[in-house]
Write a protein that holds these residues in place. Sequence first.
Motif, PDB file in Angstrom:
ATOM      1  N   GLU A   1       5.351  26.128  -4.143  1.00  0.00           N
ATOM      2  CA  GLU A   1       5.380  24.719  -3.730  1.00  0.00           C
ATOM      3  C   GLU A   1       5.214  23.805  -4.931  1.00  0.00           C
ATOM      4  OE1 GLU A   1       5.611  21.581  -0.898  1.00  0.00           O
ATOM      5  OE2 GLU A   1       6.023  23.735  -0.763  1.00  0.00           O
TER       6      GLU A   1
ATOM      7  N   ARG B   1       5.799   9.101  -5.237  1.00  0.00           N
ATOM      8  CA  ARG B   1       5.215   9.599  -3.992  1.00  0.00           C
ATOM      9  C   ARG B   1       4.187  10.684  -4.247  1.00  0.00           C
ATOM     10  NH1 ARG B   1       7.820   8.680   0.611  1.00  0.00           N
ATOM     11  NH2 ARG B   1       8.395   6.799  -0.543  1.00  0.00           N
TER      12      ARG B   1
ATOM     13  N   ASP C   1       0.514  17.339   6.716  1.00  0.00           N
ATOM     14  CA  ASP C   1       1.827  17.223   7.340  1.00  0.00           C
ATOM     15  C   ASP C   1       2.554  15.970   6.855  1.00  0.00           C
ATOM     16  OD1 ASP C   1       3.719  18.243   9.391  1.00  0.00           O
ATOM     17  OD2 ASP C   1       3.270  16.327  10.361  1.00  0.00           O
ATOM     18  N   MET C   2       1.833  14.898   6.669  1.00  0.00           N
ATOM     19  CA  MET C   2       2.441  13.678   6.133  1.00  0.00           C
ATOM     20  C   MET C   2       2.983  13.899   4.730  1.00  0.00           C
ATOM     21  SD  MET C   2      -0.255  10.750   7.404  1.00  0.00           S
ATOM     22  CE  MET C   2       0.509   9.539   6.338  1.00  0.00           C
ATOM     23  N   GLU C   3       2.244  14.636   3.923  1.00  0.00           N
ATOM     24  CA  GLU C   3       2.707  14.905   2.562  1.00  0.00           C
ATOM     25  C   GLU C   3       3.950  15.789   2.577  1.00  0.00           C
ATOM     26  OE1 GLU C   3       0.888  16.401  -1.737  1.00  0.00           O
ATOM     27  OE2 GLU C   3      -0.153  16.872   0.139  1.00  0.00           O
ATOM     28  N   ARG C   4       4.022  16.776   3.504  1.00  0.00           N
ATOM     29  CA  ARG C   4       5.190  17.635   3.566  1.00  0.00           C
ATOM     30  C   ARG C   4       6.424  16.849   3.995  1.00  0.00           C
ATOM     31  NH1 ARG C   4       3.706  20.514   7.339  1.00  0.00           N
ATOM     32  NH2 ARG C   4       5.219  19.922   8.944  1.00  0.00           N
ATOM     33  N   LYS C   5       6.240  15.881   4.890  1.00  0.00           N
ATOM     34  CA  LYS C   5       7.357  15.046   5.330  1.00  0.00           C
ATOM     35  C   LYS C   5       7.685  13.933   4.335  1.00  0.00           C
ATOM     36  CE  LYS C   5       6.360  15.709  10.251  1.00  0.00           C
ATOM     37  NZ  LYS C   5       5.977  15.019  11.515  1.00  0.00           N
ATOM     38  N   ASN C   6       6.843  13.807   3.299  1.00  0.00           N
ATOM     39  CA  ASN C   6       7.053  12.769   2.279  1.00  0.00           C
ATOM     40  C   ASN C   6       6.973  11.358   2.875  1.00  0.00           C
ATOM     41  OD1 ASN C   6       7.273  12.213  -0.405  1.00  0.00           O
ATOM     42  ND2 ASN C   6       9.494  12.293  -0.471  1.00  0.00           N
ATOM     43  N   ASP C   7       6.014  11.166   3.816  1.00  0.00           N
ATOM     44  CA  ASP C   7       5.829   9.848   4.421  1.00  0.00           C
ATOM     45  C   ASP C   7       5.225   8.883   3.405  1.00  0.00           C
ATOM     46  OD1 ASP C   7       6.798  10.830   6.756  1.00  0.00           O
ATOM     47  OD2 ASP C   7       4.822  11.191   7.668  1.00  0.00           O
TER      48      ASP C   7
ATOM     49  N   LYS D   1       7.984  21.062  -6.437  1.00  0.00           N
ATOM     50  CA  LYS D   1       7.667  19.658  -6.675  1.00  0.00           C
ATOM     51  C   LYS D   1       7.892  19.281  -8.128  1.00  0.00           C
ATOM     52  CE  LYS D   1       4.419  18.734  -2.934  1.00  0.00           C
ATOM     53  NZ  LYS D   1       5.211  17.587  -2.445  1.00  0.00           N
TER      54      LYS D   1
ATOM     55  N   TYR E   1       0.058  10.503  -3.276  1.00  0.00           N
ATOM     56  CA  TYR E   1      -0.735  11.478  -2.516  1.00  0.00           C
ATOM     57  C   TYR E   1      -1.860  12.069  -3.362  1.00  0.00           C
ATOM     58  CZ  TYR E   1       2.026  11.519   1.747  1.00  0.00           C
ATOM     59  OH  TYR E   1       2.600  11.173   2.942  1.00  0.00           O
TER      60      TYR E   1
ATOM     61  N   ASN F   1      -3.324  16.626   9.441  1.00  0.00           N
ATOM     62  CA  ASN F   1      -2.335  15.565   9.628  1.00  0.00           C
ATOM     63  C   ASN F   1      -1.895  14.982   8.287  1.00  0.00           C
ATOM     64  OD1 ASN F   1      -2.385  15.846  12.411  1.00  0.00           O
ATOM     65  ND2 ASN F   1      -3.963  14.262  12.672  1.00  0.00           N
TER      66      ASN F   1
END
Length: 748
Positions: free
Chosen positions: A609, A567, A545-551, A613, A571, A542
């Motif tokens: 990746e 950001r 996934d948060m990091e991929r969505k840049n939450d 970034k 992370y 999870n």
Amino acid sequence: MCNLQSQFTMSFVWVFFTVCNFFPLSMSVSFRKKMKIFSESHKTVFVVDHCPYMAESCRQHVEFDMLVKNRTQGIIPLAPISKSLWTCSVESSMEYCRIMYDIFPFKKLVNFIVSDSGAHVLNSWTQEDQNLQELMAALAAVGPPNPRADPECCSILHGLVAAVEALCKITEYQHEARTMLMENAERVGNRGRIICITNAKSDSHVRMLEDCVQETIHEHNKLAANSDHLMQIQKCELVLIHTYPVGEDSLVSDRPKKELSPVLTSEVHSVRAGRHLATKLNLLVQQHFDLASTTITNIPMKPTFNVCDQEEQHANTSANYDVELLHHKEAHVDFLKSGDNHVGGNSREGTFKETVTLKWCTPRTNSVELHYCTGAYRISPVDVNSRPSSCLTNFLLNGRSVLLEQPRKSGSKVISHMLSSHGGEIFLHVLSSSRSILEDPPSISEGCGGRVTDYRITDFGEFMRENRLTPFLEPRYKMDGSLEIPLERAKDQLEKHTRYWPMIISQTTIFNMQAVVPLASVIVKETMTDEDVLNCQKTIYNLVDMERKNDPLPISTVGTRGKGPKRDEQYRIMWNELETLVRAHINNSDKHQRVLECLMACRSKPPEEEERKKRGRKREDKEDKSEKLGKDYESDKPWQDSERLKGLLDREKEELAEAEVIKDSPDSPEPPNKKPLITMDEMPTVEKAKGPMSLLSIWSNRINTANSRKHQEFIGRLNSVNNKAELYQHLKEENGMETTENGKAGRQ
């Protein structure tokens, strides 16, 4: 409500912990107290040499009539006197006993023995014989040594043998303790100290005395083993003091404490007689009974020798004095804890012991006033016969109390002690200078960490709920089959839960994220199930996934400038903290290792990746830099333009004023109109000369100036006068006409 619940939970934890361990703890403390009561300080035997050589003068002269002020002429003053070695020894030993009796009136006993041709025991271990009056009366009956007696018949050995016999005798307190313990009577300790004051001949003579004491202890322990009225000596301290006249060389060298056998330790002090011997005994009594020194400074008293008025004194008729007091060293525990000893240097008469200085506080109070006191200790003046000590003791015995403050160079004064008397005895009271337990508890922001307001108070309450102590009804066994001790199990669980537990919200990221709760709650377990491992892996996925969505993450920006970390940096901080938490429990089991492996596999990203970034970070850096430069240019440009235009206006005003002065002069011709020597960029408009420049005028001038640089200016506008340009100038030149600068034509 949360704070109240947390305080109640903590109180319950400590109360239950105390109850669970009450019985073994109380028994051990009681046993330690019994053993401490009967330490070497419980019995002290003084052996003073009464042989003929002790009648020799100490050669320290005392002026006999020094207080006689008005002498009649022609009268010869009295010759100074000097005390004998015996007198100096008796006075010093009596001062030792006085201090001990003042501070410890009970359970600290002294047995006094005089040795010459035999041993003369002056008192017993009973409490009735433990006072200075009995000892002084017995010493007066003995009298001074006879200088004409046969020295061969006298020896200090008689007194040392009698001292060992006295140590084997049971005191009233030891008998009471043995009666209470009954079958455990052997636990009562029998220790003692022998202080021998003599005039030794050499170091070999001292070694002979030590051997004699050691052999005597060995023999009397054999006798005590078969007797119900004697006790074996478990530990004995022998303090040999060699005293000799002032001005002579010592034949005995000093030696620190040395263990001669498991039962006997010995130390040797070579001291000159007179005040030097008294000072040495004063230091020894402090070492033997754990005493400390406090000097009371700035005591106001009248500077007379025959008046001892203890009432209020006027400033112009009083002088300040100092009084040194001895007491138990526990009165200075608060100083030692705080690290502020207030040590005022060496004590009186240049001794090498330190004393704590406290200042007399002017507002004196009656004893009826109550103060929050944490301890009370008996005191004894060092110089009991001095006038300042006498006045202070009389003042306190009359029912008055004195507050003492710590000397400070700046800041408010701190009253730390109080002198007061109870039942005819003077006590040094230790006043609490910190917060009282009767007051409200301090705010959590006033703790040792300073004014920190973001403590994890709610999480700490949950932490206490998870680690409460409860009755352990059924026994449990470890993996190896041994019985599990409840207290050890509770300590082990508390250690696991606190391996990584940040106390401040701004110091953590993962504990502020609801998504990490499933992992943080099970990673502290001693063993994990497969379901627990699966939940931890889901939590990690999870987060990926948060990091991929840049939450966004709950990163605290307290104390930082700007928008905080980017950001990617947020992370990175989160992953590092999560790895620290998991690694703290990696040795619990193999399944904890599986959680760490999953975490490390998710942290290792593919190269493409990382490259993506990196390009994104560079683009963000360029945008931030260009935005910052644009803001700086926009903020600086209007200011620079306004400053330049202001300078032009000032110069124009000066030229106009100068022209008016010339024009008003009667002899001066009319000045010709000259074209201003300014460029188009700097040419002011009509509105600028009328008053202050408006923001619209500044901006319009800036736009016009910028636009003028983009094309070639019309030649007529460049040569115009007052914004008027002459047309067809070449025709006028052909006809012989010329234009003037003021627009009027003239013929050549």
